[in-house]
Design a protein around this motif. Structure first.
Motif, PDB file in Angstrom:
ATOM      1  N   LEU A   1       0.906  -1.118   0.075  1.00  0.00           N
ATOM      2  CA  LEU A   1       0.128   0.086  -0.028  1.00  0.00           C
ATOM      3  C   LEU A   1       0.814   1.203   0.113  1.00  0.00           C
ATOM      4  CD1 LEU A   1      -2.747  -1.031   2.421  1.00  0.00           C
ATOM      5  CD2 LEU A   1      -2.942  -0.889  -0.050  1.00  0.00           C
ATOM      6  N   TYR A   2       1.894   0.933   0.710  1.00  0.00           N
ATOM      7  CA  TYR A   2       2.697   2.634   0.863  1.00  0.00           C
ATOM      8  C   TYR A   2       3.620   2.436  -0.509  1.00  0.00           C
ATOM      9  CZ  TYR A   2       6.191   5.673   2.736  1.00  0.00           C
ATOM     10  OH  TYR A   2       7.059   6.601   2.956  1.00  0.00           O
ATOM     11  N   GLY A   3       3.836   1.640  -1.330  1.00  0.00           N
ATOM     12  CA  GLY A   3       4.444   1.694  -2.579  1.00  0.00           C
ATOM     13  C   GLY A   3       3.411   2.048  -3.520  1.00  0.00           C
ATOM     14  N   LEU A   4       2.264   1.792  -3.335  1.00  0.00           N
ATOM     15  CA  LEU A   4       0.955   2.255  -4.392  1.00  0.00           C
ATOM     16  C   LEU A   4       0.851   3.796  -4.083  1.00  0.00           C
ATOM     17  CD1 LEU A   4      -1.234  -0.576  -4.678  1.00  0.00           C
ATOM     18  CD2 LEU A   4       0.216   0.131  -6.333  1.00  0.00           C
ATOM     19  N   ASP A   5       0.836   3.995  -2.892  1.00  0.00           N
ATOM     20  CA  ASP A   5       0.602   5.493  -2.508  1.00  0.00           C
ATOM     21  C   ASP A   5       1.739   6.381  -3.054  1.00  0.00           C
ATOM     22  OD1 ASP A   5      -0.646   7.625  -1.033  1.00  0.00           O
ATOM     23  OD2 ASP A   5       1.196   7.597   0.141  1.00  0.00           O
ATOM     24  N   LYS A   6       2.990   5.825  -3.030  1.00  0.00           N
ATOM     25  CA  LYS A   6       4.105   6.848  -3.669  1.00  0.00           C
ATOM     26  C   LYS A   6       4.403   6.373  -4.966  1.00  0.00           C
ATOM     27  CE  LYS A   6       5.508   8.736   0.206  1.00  0.00           C
ATOM     28  NZ  LYS A   6       4.425   9.331   0.751  1.00  0.00           N
ATOM     29  N   LEU A   7       3.502   5.400  -5.621  1.00  0.00           N
ATOM     30  CA  LEU A   7       3.838   4.893  -7.021  1.00  0.00           C
ATOM     31  C   LEU A   7       5.299   4.642  -7.037  1.00  0.00           C
ATOM     32  CD1 LEU A   7       1.447   7.465  -8.902  1.00  0.00           C
ATOM     33  CD2 LEU A   7       1.074   4.978  -8.461  1.00  0.00           C
ATOM     34  N   GLU A   8       5.639   3.887  -5.887  1.00  0.00           N
ATOM     35  CA  GLU A   8       7.213   3.698  -6.079  1.00  0.00           C
ATOM     36  C   GLU A   8       7.415   2.177  -5.458  1.00  0.00           C
ATOM     37  OE1 GLU A   8      10.451   4.004  -6.527  1.00  0.00           O
ATOM     38  OE2 GLU A   8      10.255   6.071  -5.771  1.00  0.00           O
ATOM     39  N   PRO A   9       7.621   1.343  -6.676  1.00  0.00           N
ATOM     40  CA  PRO A   9       7.635  -0.147  -6.634  1.00  0.00           C
ATOM     41  C   PRO A   9       8.987  -0.406  -5.534  1.00  0.00           C
ATOM     42  CG  PRO A   9       7.400  -0.035  -8.745  1.00  0.00           C
ATOM     43  CD  PRO A   9       7.238   1.507  -8.027  1.00  0.00           C
ATOM     44  N   SER A  10       9.945   0.391  -5.758  1.00  0.00           N
ATOM     45  CA  SER A  10      11.123   0.011  -4.867  1.00  0.00           C
ATOM     46  C   SER A  10      10.884   0.054  -3.372  1.00  0.00           C
ATOM     47  CB  SER A  10      12.235   1.387  -4.890  1.00  0.00           C
ATOM     48  OG  SER A  10      11.512   2.381  -4.523  1.00  0.00           O
ATOM     49  N   ILE A  11       9.657   0.558  -2.930  1.00  0.00           N
ATOM     50  CA  ILE A  11       9.323   0.333  -1.386  1.00  0.00           C
ATOM     51  C   ILE A  11       8.933  -1.248  -1.081  1.00  0.00           C
ATOM     52  CG2 ILE A  11       7.685   0.686   0.184  1.00  0.00           C
ATOM     53  CD1 ILE A  11       7.468   3.600  -0.893  1.00  0.00           C
ATOM     54  N   LEU A  12       8.452  -1.850  -2.138  1.00  0.00           N
ATOM     55  CA  LEU A  12       8.106  -3.418  -2.191  1.00  0.00           C
ATOM     56  C   LEU A  12       9.223  -4.182  -2.218  1.00  0.00           C
ATOM     57  CD1 LEU A  12       6.261  -5.663  -1.737  1.00  0.00           C
ATOM     58  CD2 LEU A  12       5.378  -5.424  -4.157  1.00  0.00           C
TER      59      LEU A  12
END
Ligand code: ARG
Length: 563
Positions: A494-505
């Motif tokens: 969810l955090y990755g989607l919020d930031k549109l940032e797959p690197s979080i995942l």
């Protein structure tokens, strides 16, 4: 179990604040001996007319402590110590029960997300930048779907523009049909580069190119047939890259698709008095926004890239009624998208705010320099194949007895490339370095895949771990850390989607692998004396493998059972 939520709910039973507000106040204490979560009572002092310390002490006596090892009042803080065994049980049972769907949710139900990604250009190489877009777009696509959204992947092919007139001219003059049949994009690139070289000496060529493009636009059968041929041949090559990567699109509506959809946009811009003349061109002024004008029609009345993007945005809104419309395109195009979105806003559509450009950095190579001007490019298929063969070499060295070596090398080699793209914040440039990205001990795809295979090998040796498990013994630092990490999977998505940032995942997956390896090194699982504790540890291994597998799947990487 989401402990933060549980704590917030328990606190809410005693104080009159919104659940979200309470949740927002909950902190992670700086030291483990201060508990796993803390609730600061300062904010309540005013309304309670009491000192924060008193409030904390009072809350402690009232609060429901079920599921916690203990709850302590320390100064103005209420500290919560989780019951580690209970937490391990809830978390691991949930993962094993939900299996491949662990981490998913339905929060996006009924919402469409269009994702414009990959979008290479016909007759040009599918280059390392397009792979960046492909990897990010594909990950976002899967991540959104995992949360119940409906992702629509759009390959906005660069299949229109004046360059196709030049290409037709070059084709008629210099093409080698055999070469074209064998390696179409290489041959098309060769003649395109030649066209530019020759045009410098002979300007007539430019006119010829323009003439052919005009013919193409007017639908002249010969030119249209050539253009279609270029397009089909290019697509054939792109498809083989997509197949290697296992990437699929819902739509291949490229730039040419909007040829008959731009008039209405231009008309609307005119009606809304947004088009002004500037040096013969028609533009939308954006000076109040501190941006250069957005060119809509060139001096000769021809449309451009931006005009097609405007038409595409309207088409997507009409066709998919998107909740969000995402464009995964290199950061150098940031201004272009700002201009397009601003123009839509000026036309009076508030959904412009739901359009988002997801930019990314440049890709460089540690072992070579490329000159695009000379037509030097790295062909993606070659890059992927290079990674596969290098991986195969490593496997031959490390584990020559392995079955299906080629298949493993393919999954690991491609995984290594994708992982490299998704491991850092997307705006950061990437320097490709084989030794680094194929290092089994670094923060790499192979490291994570190896961790998975190691877990699987333990489970194969153990054979049966279905028996009764005693989780109460899983409270060591390593075990608790691993369980906590495993429980955070959904949050990471969810955090990755919020930031549109797959690197979080991706980073999250690295954290899982690291936590697992710490646990693995600290505890000899197979030698665990108490059978029930051993079963609990084995289940933890199985849960870890499940989370790695689910996580990697979301970023487009496959696991291997042995490596
Ligand atoms: N074909 C473009 C390029 O290679 C990317 C297109 C991105 N999508 C878009 N809607 N403009 O740079």
């Amino acid at each position: 179990m989401d402990y933060k939520k549980v704590i917030a709910e328990r606190i809410k039973e005693h104080i009159d604040l919104e659940l979200e507000v309470i949740e927002g106040l909950i902190e992670i204490p700086p030291k483990p001996d201060m508990g796993d979560y803390a609730f600061p009572c300062f904010q309540l002092a005013k309304s309670f007319r009491k000192a924060p310390n008193m409030i904390a002490a009072e809350l402690k006596t009232k609060i429901n402590g079920e599921g916690f090892e203990k709850i302590e009042a320390l100064g103005p803080y209420l500290n919560f110590f989780m019951d580690k065994g209970a937490f391990a049980k809830v978390t691991i049972d949930k993962i094993l029960l939900e299996g491949d769907s662990y981490g998913t949710s339905e929060i996006g139900k009924g919402k469409n997300i269009t994702i414009d990604f990959s979008s290479p250009n016909i007759a040009k190489p599918f280059h390392v930048g397009h792979l960046f877009s492909t990897a990010i777009g594909n990950a976002l696509y899967k991540m959104f779907n995992s949360q119940g959204y409906n992702s629509i992947g759009i390959n906005h092919l660069g299949d229109w523009g004046t360059q196709f007139g030049k290409l037709i001219s070059a084709y008629k003059r210099w093409v080698d049909e055999d070469a074209l049949e064998k390696e179409p994009i290489k041959e098309l690139l060769r003649i395109y580069v030649k066209f530019h070289d020759e045009a410098e000496k002979d300007p007539v060529l430019e006119d010829e190119g323009r003439m052919y493009f005009k013919k193409l636009e007017d639908g002249s059968p010969e030119e249209v047939a050539l253009w279609e041929k270029f397009k089909n041949q290019s697509l054939r090559e792109f498809e083989s890259v997509y197949k290697l990567l296992d990437v699929k699109f819902d739509s291949y509506a490229g730039e040419s698709f909007y040829n008959d959809k731009m008039d209405s946009v231009v008309k609307e811009l005119e009606e809304k008095n947004l088009l002004v003349e500037s040096n013969g061109a028609k533009v939308v002024m954006l000076e109040e926004e501190n941006m250069p004008p957005c060119i809509i029609l060139k001096g000769d009345g021809a449309t451009i890239y931006a005009t097609r993007d405007l038409a595409a945005a309207f088409y997507r809104k009409k066709t998919y009624d998107f909740y969000k419309s995402i464009y995964v395109v290199g950061s150098p195009q940031a201004l272009h998208f700002k201009q397009v979105f601003k123009t839509i806003e000026k036309m009076g559509y508030d959904w412009a705010k739901n359009c988002e450009h997801v930019g990314f950095g440049l890709v460089k190579f540690a072992d070579r320099k490329l000159s695009t001007r000379k037509g030097e490019v790295i062909f993606l298929e070659e890059l992927l194949n290079e990674s596969i063969s290098k991986t195969l070499e490593i496997i031959n060295e490390k584990n020559p007895e392995l079955e299906n070596k080629k298949e493993v090398a393919e999954k690991v080699g491609i995984g290594a490339v994708i992982f490299t793209y998704l491991k850092n914040k997307r705006e950061k440039d990437i320097v490709f370095n084989w030794d680094e990205m194929l290092n089994f001990d670094g923060e790499t795809g192979p490291y994570v895949q190896y961790t998975y295979a190691r877990g699987k090998s333990i489970l194969r040796k153990a054979e049966n771990f279905e028996g009764e498990a005693d989780y109460s013994a899983l409270y060591s630092v390593e075990e608790f850390e691993l369980v906590k990490t495993l429980s955070n999977f959904n949050e990471a998505i969810l955090y990755g989607l919020d930031k549109l940032e797959p690197s979080i995942l991706t980073r999250y997956i690295i954290d899982v692998a690291k936590a697992f390896n710490k646990f693995y090194n600290a505890h000899n699982i197979m030698a665990t004396e108490d059978e029930k504790v051993k079963v609990a540890r084995l289940k933890m291994v199985a849960a870890t493998c499940q989370v790695i597998k689910n996580g990697l799947a979301l970023i487009g990487i496959k696991v291997v059972e042995k490596m």
